[in-house]
Design an enzyme around this catalytic site. Sequence first.
Site, PDB file in Angstrom:
ATOM      1  N   ARG A   1      31.502   9.179 -21.799  1.00  0.00           N
ATOM      2  CA  ARG A   1      30.466   9.962 -22.352  1.00  0.00           C
ATOM      3  C   ARG A   1      30.661  11.181 -21.732  1.00  0.00           C
ATOM      4  O   ARG A   1      31.044  11.312 -20.368  1.00  0.00           O
ATOM      5  CB  ARG A   1      28.964   9.404 -22.015  1.00  0.00           C
TER       6      ARG A   1
ATOM      7  N   HIS B   1      22.098   2.595 -19.634  1.00  0.00           N
ATOM      8  CA  HIS B   1      21.350   2.958 -18.532  1.00  0.00           C
ATOM      9  C   HIS B   1      21.622   2.186 -17.241  1.00  0.00           C
ATOM     10  O   HIS B   1      20.606   1.592 -16.790  1.00  0.00           O
ATOM     11  CB  HIS B   1      19.634   2.671 -18.947  1.00  0.00           C
TER      12      HIS B   1
ATOM     13  N   TYR C   1      31.703   3.467 -26.441  1.00  0.00           N
ATOM     14  CA  TYR C   1      31.511   2.360 -25.175  1.00  0.00           C
ATOM     15  C   TYR C   1      32.080   1.048 -25.905  1.00  0.00           C
ATOM     16  O   TYR C   1      31.623   0.581 -26.993  1.00  0.00           O
ATOM     17  CB  TYR C   1      29.950   2.143 -25.009  1.00  0.00           C
TER      18      TYR C   1
ATOM     19  N   HIS D   1      19.433  15.254 -26.881  1.00  0.00           N
ATOM     20  CA  HIS D   1      17.754  15.351 -26.757  1.00  0.00           C
ATOM     21  C   HIS D   1      17.362  16.483 -26.255  1.00  0.00           C
ATOM     22  O   HIS D   1      18.057  17.020 -25.626  1.00  0.00           O
ATOM     23  CB  HIS D   1      16.989  14.033 -26.291  1.00  0.00           C
TER      24      HIS D   1
ATOM     25  N   HIS E   1      14.011  13.663 -20.853  1.00  0.00           N
ATOM     26  CA  HIS E   1      13.732  13.642 -22.674  1.00  0.00           C
ATOM     27  C   HIS E   1      12.473  14.637 -23.157  1.00  0.00           C
ATOM     28  O   HIS E   1      11.328  13.965 -22.931  1.00  0.00           O
ATOM     29  CB  HIS E   1      13.770  12.260 -22.722  1.00  0.00           C
TER      30      HIS E   1
ATOM     31  N   ASP F   1       0.713  -1.058  -0.142  1.00  0.00           N
ATOM     32  CA  ASP F   1       0.215  -0.065  -0.072  1.00  0.00           C
ATOM     33  C   ASP F   1       0.883   1.519  -0.084  1.00  0.00           C
ATOM     34  O   ASP F   1       0.440   2.278   0.402  1.00  0.00           O
ATOM     35  CB  ASP F   1      -0.848  -0.035   1.150  1.00  0.00           C
TER      36      ASP F   1
ATOM     37  N   GLU G   1      28.426  14.910 -21.409  1.00  0.00           N
ATOM     38  CA  GLU G   1      27.291  15.532 -21.706  1.00  0.00           C
ATOM     39  C   GLU G   1      26.954  16.946 -20.969  1.00  0.00           C
ATOM     40  O   GLU G   1      27.159  16.956 -19.955  1.00  0.00           O
ATOM     41  CB  GLU G   1      25.834  14.487 -21.132  1.00  0.00           C
TER      42      GLU G   1
ATOM     43  N   ASP H   1      20.981  17.581 -16.932  1.00  0.00           N
ATOM     44  CA  ASP H   1      21.148  16.212 -17.485  1.00  0.00           C
ATOM     45  C   ASP H   1      22.822  16.400 -17.902  1.00  0.00           C
ATOM     46  O   ASP H   1      23.013  16.832 -18.862  1.00  0.00           O
ATOM     47  CB  ASP H   1      20.192  15.703 -18.685  1.00  0.00           C
TER      48      ASP H   1
ATOM     49  N   ASP I   1      26.315  10.049 -14.787  1.00  0.00           N
ATOM     50  CA  ASP I   1      25.318  10.697 -15.562  1.00  0.00           C
ATOM     51  C   ASP I   1      24.233  11.170 -14.570  1.00  0.00           C
ATOM     52  O   ASP I   1      23.426  10.103 -14.226  1.00  0.00           O
ATOM     53  CB  ASP I   1      24.764   9.792 -16.862  1.00  0.00           C
TER      54      ASP I   1
ATOM     55  N   HIS J   1      23.742   5.592 -29.341  1.00  0.00           N
ATOM     56  CA  HIS J   1      22.685   6.627 -29.220  1.00  0.00           C
ATOM     57  C   HIS J   1      23.123   7.661 -29.977  1.00  0.00           C
ATOM     58  O   HIS J   1      23.925   7.936 -30.659  1.00  0.00           O
ATOM     59  CB  HIS J   1      22.484   6.808 -27.841  1.00  0.00           C
TER      60      HIS J   1
ATOM     61  N   GLU K   1      25.709  15.186 -26.120  1.00  0.00           N
ATOM     62  CA  GLU K   1      26.353  13.942 -25.498  1.00  0.00           C
ATOM     63  C   GLU K   1      26.807  12.648 -26.041  1.00  0.00           C
ATOM     64  O   GLU K   1      26.443  11.627 -25.986  1.00  0.00           O
ATOM     65  CB  GLU K   1      25.277  13.447 -24.140  1.00  0.00           C
TER      66      GLU K   1
END
Length: 436
Positions: free
Chosen positions: A400, A240, A383, A351, A358, A36, A402, A268, A257, A347, A379
């Site tokens: 990366r 991710h 990899y 964005h 996003h 709950d 960004e 971001d 990130d 990628h 970004e």
Amino acid sequence: MVNLIEVSKRRNQIMKKLGKGLLIVSSLPEATYSNDVEFKFRQHTDVLYFTGFPEPGTTCILEYDGDKVIYHLFVRKRDKLMETWNGRRFGTEGALEKFKADNAYENGELEKFILDLFKKYENVFYELGNNKSTDELIISSIQKAVKSQDKTGKGSTALINPAFEIHELRSIKSSYEIELLRKVAKISAEAHTRAMAVSKPGMFEYQIEALIDYEFRKNGSKGPAYPSIVGGGINGTILHYIENQDELRDNELLLVDAGAEFDSYAADITRTWPINGKFTESQKEIYQLVLDVQLACIAMVKPGVKFWDINEKSIELITKGLINFGILGGDYDKIIEDKGYKRFYPHGLGHWLGIDTHDTSYVDRKIETLKPGHYFTIEPGIYISDEEDIPEKYRGIAVRIEDDVLVTEEGYDILTSDVVKEIDEVEKLIGSQVLP
Ligand code: GLY
Ligand code: MN
Ligand code: MN
């Protein structure tokens, strides 16, 4: 707290864009965390954008007759018992007084009012698929309104998706929004700086994540705008990766990130750094390539340029760099044609960014030409897996970088530039502070 002038301006702007009719935006249903216990509620972005009203169970209807916009807000009923358990509610009184709705109703009355409103207009602007019970109510009410057409001579007939127009409006940031975006970018940059400064081998990914959370909250943010990615070594190759459980090891890179949410707006940022404060030669090669690509792409940003042309540039530069290092083999044109670079750069370049991390995805990055007020991430990343066909010295490296970039009249403004990214600056910062 909501900026009443700003949200009122947006309501007028969207209805001028859509034309006569009714625009309906609704909260998402609450989501269960366990038994709950619910996840912390976050208002649907369009409801926030047009009303600032934060509670679940909210529906906003904007009625536009071609002359003026009437703002109807349906909200949860005040309830002493529920409020004692689960927190205060604004109720219809708060909706009128604090949010300046023209009309406020308890959400149980939606069904009754919607039918009368539907009989007055031919166009209902509503995006299906966010809230099942509101979807069902609207579809059945449209059917009822259409059936009553013969008798009244009028009735709603068309259900039109307004998402593109809403996203188009949201994609150009106002000066009020830019100030908020600056603030959240600054909070986020400070958290990255602090994380970099205390990093050392033997720490755990979750400790970096906890520190970043703390830095966000300490500065007035609600917390992360999305689950922070804190990936040491090979974990950085998982785009991710949010488990954030592993130990940070000597001679490995750490990819972080993370971006805060402040007053509903997101930042971001990604930075990648050597956990022990010194890049190895092969890490340095890959890092410098990603950084050069990022800087070259940012330098292209100005009004009139297509976002996708900048994306293509990043593909070109990364592909050439990877061929140069012997990571990609074969003919450049063939690799581009076959998208062979995707194994290492899977990628896009970035964005749109705003209330959603996003943001405004109906505004197509492939065709959109940049305008002042557009805001997005740049970004690029590389990899490299630890598979056997990869030259050994590059295996397991993930980088990366960004930043969040605003298009201005003259060119661009990087709102996240407070956190360093040049190799010498990064190396100098790492380990320069200790956690208490
Ligand atoms: N943090 C998610 C992204 O960079 O798109
Ligand atoms: Mn991003
Ligand atoms: Mn990111």
